[in-house]
Design a protein around this motif. Structure first.
Motif, PDB file in Angstrom:
ATOM      1  N   LYS A   7       0.728  -1.088  -0.147  1.00 15.72           N
ATOM      2  CA  LYS A   7      -0.106   0.038  -0.028  1.00 15.72           C
ATOM      3  C   LYS A   7       0.995   1.057  -0.096  1.00 15.72           C
ATOM      4  O   LYS A   7       1.848   1.419   0.788  1.00 15.72           O
ATOM      5  CB  LYS A   7      -0.719   0.019   1.063  1.00 15.72           C
ATOM      6  N   ASP A  50      -3.050  -0.108  -3.440  1.00 17.69           N
ATOM      7  CA  ASP A  50      -3.987   0.065  -2.375  1.00 17.69           C
ATOM      8  C   ASP A  50      -3.742  -0.725  -1.119  1.00 17.69           C
ATOM      9  O   ASP A  50      -4.901  -0.702  -0.293  1.00 17.69           O
ATOM     10  CB  ASP A  50      -5.328   0.210  -3.175  1.00 17.69           C
ATOM     11  N   GLY A  51      -3.196  -1.913  -1.087  1.00 16.52           N
ATOM     12  CA  GLY A  51      -3.233  -2.684  -0.162  1.00 16.52           C
ATOM     13  C   GLY A  51      -4.153  -4.008  -0.388  1.00 16.52           C
ATOM     14  O   GLY A  51      -4.276  -4.883   0.131  1.00 16.52           O
TER      15      GLY A  51
END
Length: 132
Positions: A7, A50-51
């Protein structure tokens, strides 16, 4: 070997710019004031860190969008570079950001109060007619 899900730090300020007909992504690290310029494909990768997206899924997204082969090793190398630049979220990064308000030494103390960009942008819209 990097984690499968990475992320980008949430506090980074990013903006897209077009220079010489080429799209670039500019990222500002507010903790130290450094700027980073990324080319179009690198910017696309950054926007998808974005993880929740795995590196394999991200690799497939890049290959579909740009119709080009992207070896997984090359993507992992880029992610490692981002990690070395401290642009990815880690436990150590979160602790560093908490302490980054006060910097310097006792004889030269620097305290970060606020980022004046929002204030100056607002003043620019109100006071623009003075500068025409």
């Amino acid at each position: 070997m990097p984690s499968n899900f990475v992320k980008l730090r949430a506090d980074l300020v990013t903006s897209r710019q077009e220079t010489s007909g080429e799209q670039t992504l500019i990222a500002k690290d507010p903790s130290n004031g450094r700027f980073f310029r990324f080319k179009e494909i690198e910017g696309f990768v950054l926007e998808h860190l974005d993880g929740a997206t795995s590196t394999e899924s991200l690799r497939n997204l890049v290959q579909e969008k740009y119709d080009a082969q992207l070896p997984l090793e090359q993507l992992e190398s880029f992610i490692d570079r981002l990690r070395r630049l401290e642009l990815l979220e880690t436990g150590a990064t979160a602790r560093l950001l908490e302490r980054s308000r006060v910097r310097g030494n006792p004889l030269y103390l620097r305290i970060k109060l606020f980022d004046p960009d929002r204030l100056l942008d607002r003043l620019n819209t109100v006071m623009r007619f003075f500068f025409t």
